[in-house]
Design a protein around this motif. Structure first.
Motif, PDB file in Angstrom:
ATOM      1  N   ALA A  90       0.811  -1.214   0.000  1.00 14.97           N
ATOM      2  CA  ALA A  90       0.000   0.000   0.000  1.00 14.97           C
ATOM      3  C   ALA A  90       0.841   1.259   0.000  1.00 14.97           C
ATOM      4  O   ALA A  90       0.434   2.283  -0.537  1.00 14.97           O
ATOM      5  N   ASP A  91       2.022   1.201   0.622  1.00 18.61           N
ATOM      6  CA  ASP A  91       2.799   2.433   0.765  1.00 18.61           C
ATOM      7  C   ASP A  91       4.250   2.272   0.354  1.00 18.61           C
ATOM      8  O   ASP A  91       5.102   3.047   0.750  1.00 18.61           O
ATOM      9  N   LEU A  92       4.539   1.259  -0.447  1.00 18.99           N
ATOM     10  CA  LEU A  92       5.884   1.069  -0.978  1.00 18.99           C
ATOM     11  C   LEU A  92       5.806   0.936  -2.482  1.00 18.99           C
ATOM     12  O   LEU A  92       4.879   0.327  -3.011  1.00 18.99           O
ATOM     13  N   GLY A 236       9.119   7.914 -26.502  1.00 15.19           N
ATOM     14  CA  GLY A 236       8.611   6.716 -25.856  1.00 15.19           C
ATOM     15  C   GLY A 236       8.632   6.844 -24.348  1.00 15.19           C
ATOM     16  O   GLY A 236       8.613   7.951 -23.794  1.00 15.19           O
ATOM     17  N   PHE A 237       8.706   5.691 -23.684  1.00 15.80           N
ATOM     18  CA  PHE A 237       8.632   5.645 -22.231  1.00 15.80           C
ATOM     19  C   PHE A 237       9.742   4.760 -21.677  1.00 15.80           C
ATOM     20  O   PHE A 237      10.170   3.792 -22.314  1.00 15.80           O
ATOM     21  N   SER A 238      10.174   5.128 -20.479  1.00 14.25           N
ATOM     22  CA  SER A 238      11.143   4.328 -19.735  1.00 14.25           C
ATOM     23  C   SER A 238      10.618   4.140 -18.322  1.00 14.25           C
ATOM     24  O   SER A 238       9.934   5.014 -17.781  1.00 14.25           O
ATOM     25  N   SER A 239      10.924   2.987 -17.739  1.00  7.21           N
ATOM     26  CA  SER A 239      10.472   2.720 -16.383  1.00  7.21           C
ATOM     27  C   SER A 239      11.467   1.796 -15.704  1.00  7.21           C
ATOM     28  O   SER A 239      12.221   1.079 -16.364  1.00  7.21           O
ATOM     29  N   SER A 240      11.493   1.830 -14.368  1.00  8.96           N
ATOM     30  CA  SER A 240      12.371   0.923 -13.636  1.00  8.96           C
ATOM     31  C   SER A 240      11.799   0.640 -12.258  1.00  8.96           C
ATOM     32  O   SER A 240      10.976   1.396 -11.736  1.00  8.96           O
ATOM     33  N   THR A 241      12.245  -0.465 -11.672  1.00  9.84           N
ATOM     34  CA  THR A 241      11.857  -0.837 -10.317  1.00  9.84           C
ATOM     35  C   THR A 241      13.096  -0.949  -9.447  1.00  9.84           C
ATOM     36  O   THR A 241      14.216  -1.064  -9.944  1.00  9.84           O
ATOM     37  N   GLY A 242      12.872  -0.929  -8.150  1.00  5.53           N
ATOM     38  CA  GLY A 242      13.942  -1.155  -7.180  1.00  5.53           C
ATOM     39  C   GLY A 242      13.761  -2.514  -6.541  1.00  5.53           C
ATOM     40  O   GLY A 242      13.721  -3.527  -7.231  1.00  5.53           O
ATOM     41  N   THR A 243      13.585  -2.536  -5.223  1.00  4.77           N
ATOM     42  CA  THR A 243      13.465  -3.812  -4.517  1.00  4.77           C
ATOM     43  C   THR A 243      12.024  -4.277  -4.356  1.00  4.77           C
ATOM     44  O   THR A 243      11.792  -5.403  -3.923  1.00  4.77           O
ATOM     45  N   VAL A 244      11.062  -3.432  -4.691  1.00  2.30           N
ATOM     46  CA  VAL A 244       9.654  -3.760  -4.488  1.00  2.30           C
ATOM     47  C   VAL A 244       8.987  -4.094  -5.826  1.00  2.30           C
ATOM     48  O   VAL A 244       9.181  -3.394  -6.817  1.00  2.30           O
ATOM     49  N   HIS A 245       8.196  -5.165  -5.842  1.00  2.00           N
ATOM     50  CA  HIS A 245       7.427  -5.514  -7.032  1.00  2.00           C
ATOM     51  C   HIS A 245       6.455  -4.381  -7.347  1.00  2.00           C
ATOM     52  O   HIS A 245       5.552  -4.082  -6.562  1.00  2.00           O
ATOM     53  N   THR A 246       6.632  -3.745  -8.489  1.00  2.00           N
ATOM     54  CA  THR A 246       5.767  -2.641  -8.896  1.00  2.00           C
ATOM     55  C   THR A 246       5.502  -2.737 -10.389  1.00  2.00           C
ATOM     56  O   THR A 246       6.430  -2.881 -11.177  1.00  2.00           O
TER      57      THR A 246
END
Length: 659
Positions: A90-92, A236-246
């Motif tokens: 919910a908050d990560l 276009g678009f770029s995106s990335s994640t860290g340690t949390v499934h998003t």
């Protein structure tokens, strides 16, 4: 005749394609029929939903396959898109989405996490990037001077935004600013516009279904022709994640050169999956139906089995914990994640409890779960309040504390899992490969950056109180992350920190801390100095000599400096693959931080300036730095006072990591 018709057809087809590039107009209401260039984790779902990223530590890109012809001087353009960010929690979240204009679709050298799949450590900020981007960022990154963990930024060749604002919009009726939470799982619409006459970039945001607000969220005067120097650029678009499934989604997208982007048909957009967290009642409620005797007996058995299962996973909950709800994990999930806290999942025993590796059942996030005993109700309430406060800290060089759970007399803390274990294993174990100079230097800078964030850039001042190699953990890319906040204490900026007793580890405790009993940011600076020398020399701050005497690393480094042999004290496994001046600067910085007089120590902001090369290290003489640490303690009469309070805390090396 046939060949003429064929040639004419080809010419008209090419002319149509070229004309399409020149006008640069398109609309995607979903992406089922879209021809896009995808890489990384980006893919188009069967319902037409463009998903850029999902799994941790990944990046994804989606580009229009043909470049847009902007002209010699960048033409005006307008684009709008609908997006959604859905996290397992919910908050990560992590990290965000960026619309970009780039001279190439090959961003393979870009990094995930805070680099958003746009840049890397080496090229971030370089004018040769020729990239314009608008970021929708859900993580606070102090190294890029982010304003918060929920903002929109205009990026010119760098992740240090030229202008940024908290995500939201200005209401047309009242004119007041309305906040929007990017990671709320809700669909939102963004507009990015460039006026080539006014040389102005406008960025606007709104909830889905609302007309475009008349006042932009961001308005930045800038001539894009100075950055986008090619006639033809990719969008276009770029995106990335860290340690949390998003999951980062794009639902629809339109674009136009020299005009207003066509409206997106919201009724045709694909649906966005949502993460649903089911509530759990504190007391199981069973409704017994009226049935036959056999049915009642069967139901009694089922109730017995249910109650047995419920008590197996029963948790301790009190009303005061309601405010910490989003940070609480269920015991059942943690039990399943760790296979029932089996010994084979045990990572190690830290100074405050046993730690297990786990994989959360829904999100599949790899975590480390630490079990700590607790007795006092009031003490536990205060500790959990601090746990939640620390859990709100966000920095790439901190081990993320995700949340907690309470059961009987146990408190369970949930952290990021660090696959490469603790730094001290790489310094002292022959089973691990030796770290090269670049890796060590980056680790030192990373820990320094995290301490600067704790001391000056977080909402409260956080004093770690146990900075040492065994509390620095290495992620999958061998980046150093400061962990184990078991000794940390928080206090408000500008207040006087009070510490009831001295805690820490021998060799890292400053004389001032022992004398006054107060932990301040400078006590962390002193420990960081010992940490620097430990990393460079691969030697502990205090060692036992052959004759049973104590060898103080600080004194040993000063002796080498006085003899003009400073590089000789470095870890022999470094070989000759380092810059002598840089290595000597780092060692001298370690000595400066380790100075027993607090007024002689630099702040962590100054430390970062020295490490970044933004300021020269003060020209210190060996006479100024000539002190004997053990002698000073004895002269002050502190040796007998120190020993009862020194805690040789068990290494946290296995707390969040494997061996």
């Amino acid at each position: 005749m046939f060949m003429k018709i064929f040639s004419l057809s080809i010419f008209l087809l090419l002319e149509f394609t070229f004309s399409t590039n020149l006008t640069g107009e398109f609309t995607f209401n979903g992406f089922n029929q879209a021809n896009l260039t995808l890489d990384g984790s980006a893919y188009i779902q069967s319902n037409g939903l463009l998903q850029l990223t999902y799994t941790p530590q990944t990046k994804g890109h989606a580009f229009l396959p043909m470049p847009v012809h902007f002209g010699n001087t960048i033409s005006s353009f307008s684009t709008t898109f609908v997006f959604a960010i859905v996290s397992a929690y919910a908050d990560l979240s992590g990290h965000g989405i960026a619309f970009l204009i780039s001279p190439t679709t090959n961003l393979s050298s870009a990094l995930p996490s805070q680099y958003m799949g746009l840049f890397n450590i080496q090229n971030n900020g370089n004018s040769t990037n020729h990239i314009f981007a608008v970021e929708l960022d859900t993580i606070y990154s102090s190294e890029f001077q982010d304003i918060n963990d929920n903002h929109v930024g205009i990026d010119i060749n760098s992740l240090k935004s030229s202008q940024s604002h908290t995500a939201g919009y200005y209401d047309d009726k009242s004119g007041s600013f309305q906040n929007l939470t990017l990671m709320s799982h809700k669909k939102m619409q963004a507009w990015v516009e460039y006026d080539s006459q006014e040389k102005r970039i406008d960025v606007t945001l709104s909830p889905i279904g609302m007309s475009k607000p008349s006042k932009p969220l961001l308005s930045y005067d800038f001539n894009l022709s100075t950055v986008l120097i090619n006639n033809s650029m990719y969008i276009g678009f770029s995106s990335s994640t860290g340690t949390v499934h998003t999951s980062h989604y794009i639902l629809g997208w339109s674009f136009m050169l020299n005009g207003v982007a066509p409206s997106i048909d919201l009724s045709k957009l694909p649906k966005v999956p949502t993460s649903i967290v089911k509530g759990r009642s504190k007391i199981p409620q069973i409704v017994l139906p009226i049935a036959s005797a056999s049915s009642v007996l069967m139901l009694v058995v089922l109730v017995f089995l249910y109650m047995k299962s419920w008590f197996k996973y029963a948790e301790l909950r009190e009303d005061w914990e309601d405010e910490f709800g989003p940070h609480r994990f269920t015991y059942k999930d943690l039990h399943q994640a760790t296979n029932g806290f089996k010994e084979k999942e045990l990572l190690g025993t830290g100074g405050f409890g046993r730690v297990y590796r786990g994989v959360l059942p829904v999100s599949k996030l790899e975590v480390a779960v630490k079990k700590v005993s607790h007795e006092s109700r009031d003490g536990t309430k205060q500790f959990i309040a601090e746990v939640v406060s620390i859990g709100q800290l966000r920095h790439r060089n901190l081990v993320q504390l995700l949340g907690y759970c309470r059961r009987k007399k146990e408190l369970l803390l949930v952290y990021d899992y660090m696959p490469n274990g603790s730094l001290d294993k790489y310094l002292y174990s022959q089973e691990k490969p030796a770290l090269n100079w670049t890796q060590r230097f980056n680790i030192i800078k990373g820990v320094a950056s995290s301490l600067l964030y704790l001391h000056e850039e977080s909402e409260q001042v956080v004093v770690h109180r146990d900075v040492k190699a065994s509390n620095v953990l290495l992620d999958s890319e061998l980046n150093g992350r400061l962990g184990d906040f078991g000794l940390a204490r928080l206090y408000d900026h500008g207040t006087d920190p009070q510490t009831t007793h001295v805690v820490g580890t021998m060799g890292y405790l400053s004389p001032e801390l022992v004398r006054s009993g107060k932990a301040t940011p400078l006590t962390d600076v002193f420990a960081f100095g010992a940490f620097i020398l430990e990393v460079v020399c691969a030697r502990r701050p205090i060692e036992s000599g052959a004759q049973g005497d104590q060898i103080i690393l600080v004194d040993l480094v000063i002796q080498h400096w006085q003899s003009g042999l400073l590089p000789d004290i470095a870890d022999p496994r470094l070989g000759e693959w380092y810059e002598t001046e840089e290595l000597e600067m780092v060692l001298k910085l370690g000595l400066l931080c380790s100075h027993p007089v607090p007024t002689a120590q630099p702040s962590m902001r100054q430390v970062m300036q020295y490490l970044d090369g933004d300021a020269p290290l003060p020209d210190l003489s060996t006479t100024y730095m000539s002190f004997n640490m053990l002698g000073m303690l004895q002269n002050e009469g502190l040796d007998s006072y120190v020993m009862p309070y020194l805690t040789t805390t068990t290494s946290f090396s296995s707390v969040l990591s494997g061996r």
